[in-house]
Scaffold this motif. Structure first.
Motif, PDB file in Angstrom:
ATOM      1  N   LEU A  41      -1.335  11.655   0.115  1.00  0.00           N
ATOM      2  CA  LEU A  41      -1.694  11.539   1.465  1.00  0.00           C
ATOM      3  C   LEU A  41      -3.080  11.040   1.368  1.00  0.00           C
ATOM      4  CD1 LEU A  41      -2.077  12.683   4.588  1.00  0.00           C
ATOM      5  CD2 LEU A  41      -2.781  14.883   3.572  1.00  0.00           C
ATOM      6  N   VAL A  42      -3.942  11.571   0.511  1.00  0.00           N
ATOM      7  CA  VAL A  42      -5.593  11.072   0.536  1.00  0.00           C
ATOM      8  C   VAL A  42      -5.429   9.580   0.164  1.00  0.00           C
ATOM      9  CG1 VAL A  42      -7.638  11.478  -0.715  1.00  0.00           C
ATOM     10  CG2 VAL A  42      -6.488  13.471  -0.045  1.00  0.00           C
ATOM     11  N   VAL A  43      -4.620   9.183  -0.811  1.00  0.00           N
ATOM     12  CA  VAL A  43      -4.676   7.816  -1.254  1.00  0.00           C
ATOM     13  C   VAL A  43      -4.231   7.211  -0.009  1.00  0.00           C
ATOM     14  CG1 VAL A  43      -3.324   6.033  -2.779  1.00  0.00           C
ATOM     15  CG2 VAL A  43      -4.313   8.368  -3.714  1.00  0.00           C
ATOM     16  N   LYS A  44      -3.080   7.501   0.730  1.00  0.00           N
ATOM     17  CA  LYS A  44      -2.618   6.607   1.945  1.00  0.00           C
ATOM     18  C   LYS A  44      -3.688   6.556   2.977  1.00  0.00           C
ATOM     19  CE  LYS A  44       1.359   4.471   3.354  1.00  0.00           C
ATOM     20  NZ  LYS A  44       0.679   4.129   4.574  1.00  0.00           N
ATOM     21  N   TYR A  45      -4.292   7.533   3.114  1.00  0.00           N
ATOM     22  CA  TYR A  45      -5.290   7.558   4.131  1.00  0.00           C
ATOM     23  C   TYR A  45      -6.310   6.567   3.895  1.00  0.00           C
ATOM     24  CZ  TYR A  45      -9.297   9.102   7.363  1.00  0.00           C
ATOM     25  OH  TYR A  45     -10.393   8.985   8.043  1.00  0.00           O
ATOM     26  N   LEU A  46      -6.850   6.488   2.728  1.00  0.00           N
ATOM     27  CA  LEU A  46      -7.919   5.823   2.221  1.00  0.00           C
ATOM     28  C   LEU A  46      -7.549   4.236   2.355  1.00  0.00           C
ATOM     29  CD1 LEU A  46      -9.532   7.562  -0.788  1.00  0.00           C
ATOM     30  CD2 LEU A  46     -10.328   7.372   1.652  1.00  0.00           C
ATOM     31  N   LEU A  47      -6.280   4.049   1.964  1.00  0.00           N
ATOM     32  CA  LEU A  47      -5.885   2.363   2.041  1.00  0.00           C
ATOM     33  C   LEU A  47      -5.536   2.173   3.331  1.00  0.00           C
ATOM     34  CD1 LEU A  47      -3.343   2.693  -1.126  1.00  0.00           C
ATOM     35  CD2 LEU A  47      -5.529   1.548  -0.852  1.00  0.00           C
ATOM     36  N   ASP A  48      -4.737   3.047   4.349  1.00  0.00           N
ATOM     37  CA  ASP A  48      -4.501   2.558   5.528  1.00  0.00           C
ATOM     38  C   ASP A  48      -5.730   2.341   6.435  1.00  0.00           C
ATOM     39  OD1 ASP A  48      -1.907   2.928   5.196  1.00  0.00           O
ATOM     40  OD2 ASP A  48      -1.413   4.673   6.308  1.00  0.00           O
ATOM     41  N   LYS A  49      -6.551   3.257   6.382  1.00  0.00           N
ATOM     42  CA  LYS A  49      -7.993   3.085   7.207  1.00  0.00           C
ATOM     43  C   LYS A  49      -8.467   2.024   6.966  1.00  0.00           C
ATOM     44  CE  LYS A  49     -11.841   5.656   5.296  1.00  0.00           C
ATOM     45  NZ  LYS A  49     -12.716   6.703   5.565  1.00  0.00           N
ATOM     46  N   ARG A  50      -8.694   1.435   5.853  1.00  0.00           N
ATOM     47  CA  ARG A  50      -9.391   0.196   5.216  1.00  0.00           C
ATOM     48  C   ARG A  50      -8.486  -1.127   5.329  1.00  0.00           C
ATOM     49  NH1 ARG A  50     -12.769  -1.288  -0.123  1.00  0.00           N
ATOM     50  NH2 ARG A  50     -13.570  -3.201   0.596  1.00  0.00           N
ATOM     51  N   TYR A  51      -7.296  -0.975   4.880  1.00  0.00           N
ATOM     52  CA  TYR A  51      -6.818  -2.339   4.682  1.00  0.00           C
ATOM     53  C   TYR A  51      -5.536  -2.626   5.879  1.00  0.00           C
ATOM     54  CZ  TYR A  51      -8.794  -2.591   0.172  1.00  0.00           C
ATOM     55  OH  TYR A  51      -9.541  -2.479  -0.794  1.00  0.00           O
ATOM     56  N   LEU A  74       0.930  -1.077  -0.092  1.00  0.00           N
ATOM     57  CA  LEU A  74      -0.066  -0.001   0.077  1.00  0.00           C
ATOM     58  C   LEU A  74       0.748   1.252  -0.028  1.00  0.00           C
ATOM     59  CD1 LEU A  74      -2.735  -0.929   2.554  1.00  0.00           C
ATOM     60  CD2 LEU A  74      -2.748  -1.247  -0.254  1.00  0.00           C
ATOM     61  N   ALA A  75       2.154   1.082   0.747  1.00  0.00           N
ATOM     62  CA  ALA A  75       2.941   2.316   0.720  1.00  0.00           C
ATOM     63  C   ALA A  75       3.456   2.528  -0.535  1.00  0.00           C
ATOM     64  CB  ALA A  75       4.136   2.196   1.690  1.00  0.00           C
ATOM     65  N   LEU A  76       3.774   1.500  -1.369  1.00  0.00           N
ATOM     66  CA  LEU A  76       4.175   1.655  -2.760  1.00  0.00           C
ATOM     67  C   LEU A  76       3.311   2.339  -3.768  1.00  0.00           C
ATOM     68  CD1 LEU A  76       6.486   0.885  -4.961  1.00  0.00           C
ATOM     69  CD2 LEU A  76       5.251  -1.480  -5.192  1.00  0.00           C
ATOM     70  N   ILE A  77       1.869   1.613  -3.415  1.00  0.00           N
ATOM     71  CA  ILE A  77       0.804   2.425  -4.153  1.00  0.00           C
ATOM     72  C   ILE A  77       0.785   3.816  -3.955  1.00  0.00           C
ATOM     73  CG2 ILE A  77      -1.608   2.338  -4.624  1.00  0.00           C
ATOM     74  CD1 ILE A  77      -1.481  -0.596  -3.896  1.00  0.00           C
ATOM     75  N   ALA A  78       0.965   4.293  -2.698  1.00  0.00           N
ATOM     76  CA  ALA A  78       0.896   5.736  -2.664  1.00  0.00           C
ATOM     77  C   ALA A  78       1.851   6.349  -2.831  1.00  0.00           C
ATOM     78  CB  ALA A  78       0.729   5.935  -0.959  1.00  0.00           C
ATOM     79  N   GLY A 121       2.103  16.259  -5.490  1.00  0.00           N
ATOM     80  CA  GLY A 121       1.917  15.014  -5.295  1.00  0.00           C
ATOM     81  C   GLY A 121       1.970  14.478  -3.678  1.00  0.00           C
ATOM     82  N   THR A 122       2.303  15.139  -2.854  1.00  0.00           N
ATOM     83  CA  THR A 122       2.093  15.132  -1.418  1.00  0.00           C
ATOM     84  C   THR A 122       0.468  15.101  -0.761  1.00  0.00           C
ATOM     85  OG1 THR A 122       4.004  16.183  -0.812  1.00  0.00           O
ATOM     86  CG2 THR A 122       2.494  15.962   1.009  1.00  0.00           C
ATOM     87  N   ALA A 123      -0.144  16.078  -1.522  1.00  0.00           N
ATOM     88  CA  ALA A 123      -1.763  15.973  -1.338  1.00  0.00           C
ATOM     89  C   ALA A 123      -2.367  14.711  -1.966  1.00  0.00           C
ATOM     90  CB  ALA A 123      -2.157  17.249  -1.681  1.00  0.00           C
ATOM     91  N   VAL A 124      -1.958  14.519  -3.133  1.00  0.00           N
ATOM     92  CA  VAL A 124      -2.612  13.504  -3.534  1.00  0.00           C
ATOM     93  C   VAL A 124      -2.123  12.129  -2.876  1.00  0.00           C
ATOM     94  CG1 VAL A 124      -2.789  12.057  -5.852  1.00  0.00           C
ATOM     95  CG2 VAL A 124      -2.863  14.265  -5.959  1.00  0.00           C
TER      96      VAL A 124
END
Length: 131
Positions: free
Chosen positions: A47-57, A10-14, A42-45
């Motif tokens: 951040l949102v992707v990482k938040y969504l992935l972290d909270k779910r998976y 997931l970190a790689l995806i973000a 890039g940081t903003a994008v």
């Protein structure tokens, strides 16, 4: 071990999302402050992707409502300030030292990897606490 592998994927995806957003912006805009602006976007994008992935998976977090989700995202963002400074420091440092986009991106990837490792521990302890 499974959690570590999932987190790394997931970190790689973000990371790819972050660097991709930077590169996309630079392909569209090359004017004043293009590099710092690309890093910010890039940081903003990322951040949102990482938040969504972290909270779910990673943390299997379910907000009670939109306000609770918003509060959690704000706390997640605050925890990310230190790690963002690490990421930006590496990326900008590589940019200044090597003066090439490839090395700047390498610095960004290194900074993100270090930052994500720290961020996981901060998020586990302060953001997605199990009650």
């Amino acid at each position: 071990m499974k959690l570590a592998i999932t987190y790394a994927i997931l970190a790689l995806i973000a990371t790819v999302t972050n660097i991709g957003a930077q590169d996309g912006l630079l392909r569209l805009y090359s004017g004043p402050y293009a590099v710092p602006l690309s890093i910010l976007v890039g940081t903003a994008v990322g951040l949102v992707v990482k938040y969504l992935l972290d909270k779910r998976y990673i943390f299997h977090f379910r907000a009670h409502n939109a306000a609770h989700d918003g509060q959690t995202f704000v706390l997640y963002t605050i925890m990310g300030l230190l790690t963002t400074a690490i990421f930006w420091g590496f990326e900008w440092g590589f940019h200044l030292a090597f003066e090439s986009k490839e090395m700047r991106y390498l610095g960004g990837v290194i900074g993100l990897a270090i930052g994500y490792w720290i961020k996981y521990h901060l998020d586990k302890k302060y953001v997605f606490r199990q009650k």
